[in-house]
Scaffold this active site. Sequence first.
Site, short mmCIF file in Angstrom:
data_model
loop_
_atom_site.label_atom_id
_atom_site.label_comp_id
_atom_site.label_asym_id
_atom_site.label_seq_id
_atom_site.Cartn_x
_atom_site.Cartn_y
_atom_site.Cartn_z
N ASP A 152 74.01 31.27 146.60
CA ASP A 152 73.27 30.14 147.16
C ASP A 152 73.92 29.65 148.44
O ASP A 152 73.98 28.46 148.71
CB ASP A 152 73.20 29.01 146.13
CG ASP A 152 72.18 27.95 146.50
OD1 ASP A 152 71.26 28.24 147.27
OD2 ASP A 152 72.32 26.80 146.03
N CYS A 206 55.12 35.38 131.47
CA CYS A 206 54.60 34.00 131.51
C CYS A 206 53.19 33.95 130.94
O CYS A 206 52.76 32.91 130.42
CB CYS A 206 54.59 33.47 132.94
SG CYS A 206 56.22 33.02 133.57
N CYS A 209 50.53 30.81 130.34
CA CYS A 209 51.24 29.53 130.23
C CYS A 209 51.33 28.82 131.57
O CYS A 209 51.64 29.42 132.60
CB CYS A 209 52.65 29.78 129.69
SG CYS A 209 53.65 28.28 129.51
N CYS A 212 55.09 24.63 133.09
CA CYS A 212 55.91 24.11 134.20
C CYS A 212 55.05 23.40 135.23
O CYS A 212 55.44 22.35 135.77
CB CYS A 212 56.73 25.23 134.83
SG CYS A 212 55.77 26.63 135.45
N CYS A 216 55.42 19.00 135.86
CA CYS A 216 56.13 18.55 137.07
C CYS A 216 55.73 17.11 137.43
O CYS A 216 54.55 16.84 137.68
CB CYS A 216 55.82 19.48 138.24
SG CYS A 216 56.68 19.00 139.76
N CYS A 232 59.35 17.99 145.59
CA CYS A 232 60.25 18.33 144.50
C CYS A 232 61.38 17.31 144.36
O CYS A 232 62.05 16.99 145.34
CB CYS A 232 60.82 19.73 144.74
SG CYS A 232 62.02 20.25 143.50
N CYS A 259 66.30 17.70 138.96
CA CYS A 259 65.24 17.55 137.96
C CYS A 259 65.16 18.84 137.17
O CYS A 259 65.16 19.93 137.74
CB CYS A 259 63.91 17.26 138.66
SG CYS A 259 62.49 17.13 137.54
N CYS A 262 60.68 21.27 134.68
CA CYS A 262 59.97 22.54 134.56
C CYS A 262 60.72 23.50 133.66
O CYS A 262 60.11 24.35 132.99
CB CYS A 262 59.71 23.15 135.94
SG CYS A 262 61.19 23.56 136.90
N CYS A 266 59.59 24.89 129.68
CA CYS A 266 59.39 26.34 129.58
C CYS A 266 59.72 26.84 128.17
O CYS A 266 60.85 26.67 127.69
CB CYS A 266 60.26 27.06 130.60
SG CYS A 266 60.10 28.87 130.52
#
Length: 366
Positions: A152, A206, A209, A212, A216, A232, A259, A262, A266
């Site tokens: 990152d 997924c 579904c 998420c 939010c 976000c 946060c 989401c 899941c």
Amino acid sequence: MSSTPGEQGAHFDGAALLEQLRGWAGALGFSQIGVAGIDLASAEPGLLAWLAAGHHGSMHYMKAHGLKRARPAELLPGTLRVITARMNYLPAATPEGWQAIEWQGLQTPEQAQVSVYARGRDYHKVLRNRLQQLATQLEQAIGPLGYRVFTDSAPLLEVELATRSGLGWRGKHTLALDREAGSMFFLGEILVDLPLPLTPPTTAHCGQCTACLDVCPTQAITAPYRVDARRCISYLTIESDEPIPVELRPLIGNRIYGCDDCQLACPWNKFAGRSSLPDFDAREALSAPTLLQLWRWDEAEFLRRTEGSAIRRIGIQRWRRNLAVAMGNALRAGENGEIRAALVQARPEASALLAEHIAWALSESL
């Protein structure tokens, strides 16, 4: 990093070396590693569309880097492969049903909610150090090679690389997901000039579904696989140093740093793996603190309490800005004279940014 790119290419058994890498990585606390190629051309149109829509907000470096994020060899000329790694971060002592505990915290207005990943040591420090150790072991095994370590910390499409190398699939919230580990993990990479064998991608699970998207708080997930950072809560409370948009403040609730909604919603995170490293154990000061407890920190205490933490990088002003918003939301939920008094007391000496958020918070109790 060292050596002429690729000079080791013909002198190692790729399958055997990959197996060794897996063993070393496991001993260092990584949950899984994979190997991705460097041709990410098919991901470029999506990246350009996301940037063109302004979904990166004030993260101007993303636009400045542009397509460099999809071209690993521009970060390290001669790169042939990307070793991808994931590391679970749920603390070892996390109980079953941990999501319910987190939801309860979000429903307790006077409690400060810090994203799970940020309650322990800064993951940048942990992963970078251990990726470097892994790269060193690789170099000791085969001789000098060209490499660079990232987590990152560079213009790199980390989730794209992770999914191409089989660490999971891209969930509709845009995070990497694994059937046996959910999404509660960090990603890191080592760019290398070795033609290691590629590891195959996995299939997506997924299905239909939309948990998420539905959960939010700010509807930042504007469509499957598309997040508008400007809405976000993680972006608003961590990346942005601007005033938080007034219309979004009530939706932030008591989330003061990041946060997890989401991920909490899941279904795959019922399988979320625990970390084997004590680095990610929650610090006592960040384990269900009250808003008032954190508001009482002066800058010196903030720096002391967040030493070695990812939280420190936002600084005391953004920290208190976020707290002021949460305190305003707590006041709206029910009168609290102590919170109101603390805000009133701080207002005269507050910076312009903080004073504006305090004024908003106080107005919520009228």
